[in-house]
Design a protein around this motif. Structure first.
Motif, PDB file in Angstrom:
ATOM      1  N   THR B  33       0.700  -1.035  -0.433  1.00 40.95           N
ATOM      2  CA  THR B  33       0.207   0.178   0.257  1.00 40.95           C
ATOM      3  C   THR B  33       0.798   1.315   0.036  1.00 40.95           C
ATOM      4  OG1 THR B  33      -0.270  -0.322   1.982  1.00 40.95           O
ATOM      5  CG2 THR B  33      -2.336  -0.521   0.869  1.00 40.95           C
ATOM      6  N   GLU B  34       2.514   1.422   0.312  1.00 42.34           N
ATOM      7  CA  GLU B  34       3.229   2.381  -0.114  1.00 42.34           C
ATOM      8  C   GLU B  34       2.701   3.150  -1.109  1.00 42.34           C
ATOM      9  OE1 GLU B  34       7.232   1.724   0.100  1.00 42.34           O
ATOM     10  OE2 GLU B  34       7.479   3.319   0.183  1.00 42.34           O
ATOM     11  N   ARG B  35       2.558   2.327  -2.073  1.00 46.39           N
ATOM     12  CA  ARG B  35       2.403   4.024  -3.302  1.00 46.39           C
ATOM     13  C   ARG B  35       1.073   4.533  -3.113  1.00 46.39           C
ATOM     14  NH1 ARG B  35       3.664   3.129  -9.530  1.00 46.39           N
ATOM     15  NH2 ARG B  35       1.326   4.417 -10.068  1.00 46.39           N
ATOM     16  N   LEU B  36       0.219   4.022  -2.966  1.00 41.03           N
ATOM     17  CA  LEU B  36      -0.906   4.696  -2.650  1.00 41.03           C
ATOM     18  C   LEU B  36      -0.801   5.981  -1.452  1.00 41.03           C
ATOM     19  CD1 LEU B  36      -3.839   4.892  -3.280  1.00 41.03           C
ATOM     20  CD2 LEU B  36      -4.402   3.639  -1.148  1.00 41.03           C
ATOM     21  N   VAL B  37      -0.220   5.339  -0.527  1.00 43.42           N
ATOM     22  CA  VAL B  37      -0.325   6.372   0.702  1.00 43.42           C
ATOM     23  C   VAL B  37       0.402   7.434  -0.440  1.00 43.42           C
ATOM     24  CG1 VAL B  37       0.383   6.046   2.626  1.00 43.42           C
ATOM     25  CG2 VAL B  37      -0.403   3.965   2.590  1.00 43.42           C
ATOM     26  N   ALA B  38       1.699   7.220  -0.565  1.00 43.95           N
ATOM     27  CA  ALA B  38       2.453   8.223  -1.077  1.00 43.95           C
ATOM     28  C   ALA B  38       1.962   9.122  -1.633  1.00 43.95           C
ATOM     29  CB  ALA B  38       3.851   7.530  -1.823  1.00 43.95           C
ATOM     30  N   GLN B  39       0.888   8.316  -2.591  1.00 41.02           N
ATOM     31  CA  GLN B  39       0.604   9.587  -3.569  1.00 41.02           C
ATOM     32  C   GLN B  39      -0.642  10.578  -2.959  1.00 41.02           C
ATOM     33  OE1 GLN B  39       0.020  10.534  -6.844  1.00 41.02           O
ATOM     34  NE2 GLN B  39      -0.705   8.086  -7.578  1.00 41.02           N
ATOM     35  N   ILE B  40      -1.333   9.876  -1.471  1.00 40.49           N
ATOM     36  CA  ILE B  40      -2.326  10.518  -0.911  1.00 40.49           C
ATOM     37  C   ILE B  40      -1.213  11.523  -0.067  1.00 40.49           C
ATOM     38  CG2 ILE B  40      -3.363  10.760   0.894  1.00 40.49           C
ATOM     39  CD1 ILE B  40      -4.595   7.846  -0.127  1.00 40.49           C
ATOM     40  N   VAL B  41      -0.832  10.774   0.898  1.00 41.37           N
ATOM     41  CA  VAL B  41       0.760  11.927   1.158  1.00 41.37           C
ATOM     42  C   VAL B  41       1.383  13.002   0.632  1.00 41.37           C
ATOM     43  CG1 VAL B  41       2.400  12.045   3.074  1.00 41.37           C
ATOM     44  CG2 VAL B  41       0.467  10.509   3.345  1.00 41.37           C
TER      45      VAL B  41
END
Lengths: 145, 186
Positions: B33-41
């Motif tokens: 899920t790192e990519r998604l969280v990086a996208q949002i943050v």
């Protein structure tokens, strides 16, 4: 072909999910040079957007998270049971001793006092709603700018 | 179980592993899920120094609340929701908004970027000028290829609002790109 051009929203829809457009819209777009030009621009835009570098963290996330979890899992100082009993006694004993007086505080209040309490509550709720409305207006203004 | 095999596990298997105390299982969840969280943050939080704190907080919350995850959505959507709300809370504390222009608006580098004549570079610069909420929605839709429904679940916005914001963001990007290229022709 219908004479009126579809909205720009429909043109975007045509580029991204053509299946959701009606047959009439599709037939107009496919035969209208003006709409075709806008569609071509959106196609380039969608392609370029998908190809932009995805943001990534500039640190090792797994290591950072594991470090944080280990810190959080470290045993925390618990409140001694004696202190909990003392606090409970401090609250319960006065309530028990003055229970009759506490009852009269609520039953002997005049109508004026009740009125004041309700008026104050009304003012607080009113101010809260006004602030909420102002915040909503601010967001709408920012979006429409 | 090998690391490679863990990346093919279903959400339920991954959650069961993590709840069973398998830290590698949880690490795998983080990696997935790192990519998604990086996208949002990355899109919502302009201050780079805050991003690490928020990302750590997000996964701490995920770890603590994993037991309560009901599998009513994809695990990534749930993690995305937590990340989005964590960002909103941080911005609220700093009295910043996701609807206005970005806190650190991109400098007017258009002329310099035009020299490079690279559409991607220009587009990235124009994207950075959009309000953070628009940037986030564009990232989730065009990068992460999430559906309107999934984006609505992550952000808590109605699906119609997500569509309308995305439409405005794309139109704004298209208009600014066209005006840059017209200016260049003149």
């Amino acid at each position: 072909m219908s004479r009126t051009h579809p909205s720009e929203e429909v043109l975007q829809q045509f580029v991204l999910e053509a299946v959701t457009c009606s047959a009439e819209e599709i037939s107009h777009i496919e035969s209208c040079p003006e709409c075709q030009s806008t569609v071509a621009t959106y196609k380039v835009l969608a392609g370029e957007l998908a190809g932009l570098a995805a943001p990534a963290f500039d640190f090792d996330l797994v290591a950072a998270v594991i470090g944080q979890l280990e810190e959080a899992a470290a045993p925390q100082a618990k409140m001694p049971k004696g202190t909990i009993v003392l606090i409970a006694a401090f609250i319960v004993i006065p309530l028990w001793l003055f229970r009759k007086s506490a009852y009269f505080v609520f039953t002997d209040m005049s109508a004026v006092f009740y009125g004041l309490v309700f008026a104050a509550a009304g003012i607080v709720v009113g101010v809260f709603l006004l602030r909420l409305y102002k915040k909503y207006q601010q967001i709408i203004n920012l979006i429409n700018e | 179980m090998s690391q490679q095999l863990k990346h093919t596990l279903t959400d339920r298997q991954l959650v069961d592993l993590a709840l069973g105390g398998d830290m590698h299982g949880f690490c795998c969840l983080v990696e997935n899920t790192e990519r998604l969280v990086a996208q949002i943050v990355g899109k919502l939080i302009q201050a780079e120094e805050d991003r690490k704190d928020i990302a750590q907080d997000v996964y701490l919350k995920v770890f603590r609340n994993l037991k309560g995850f009901k599998f009513q959505s994809k695990l990534s959507t749930w993690v995305g929701q937590i990340a989005y709300n964590a960002c909103l809370n941080r911005l609220q504390k700093q009295q910043l908004t996701i609807y206005g222009p970005p806190e650190r608006a991109a400098e007017d580098e258009t002329d310099r970027l035009l020299l490079q004549k690279e559409l991607k570079v220009l587009l990235a610069a124009e994207l950075a000028r959009l309000p953070p909420i628009y940037q986030t929605l564009i990232g989730l839709y065009h990068h992460e290829e999430l559906s309107y429904l999934e984006i609505a679940a992550i952000t808590g916005l109605p699906e119609g609002t997500v569509k309308s914001y995305l439409f405005r963001a794309r139109k704004q990007l298209k208009d600014s790109m066209l005006s840059i290229y017209k200016k260049e022709k003149l």
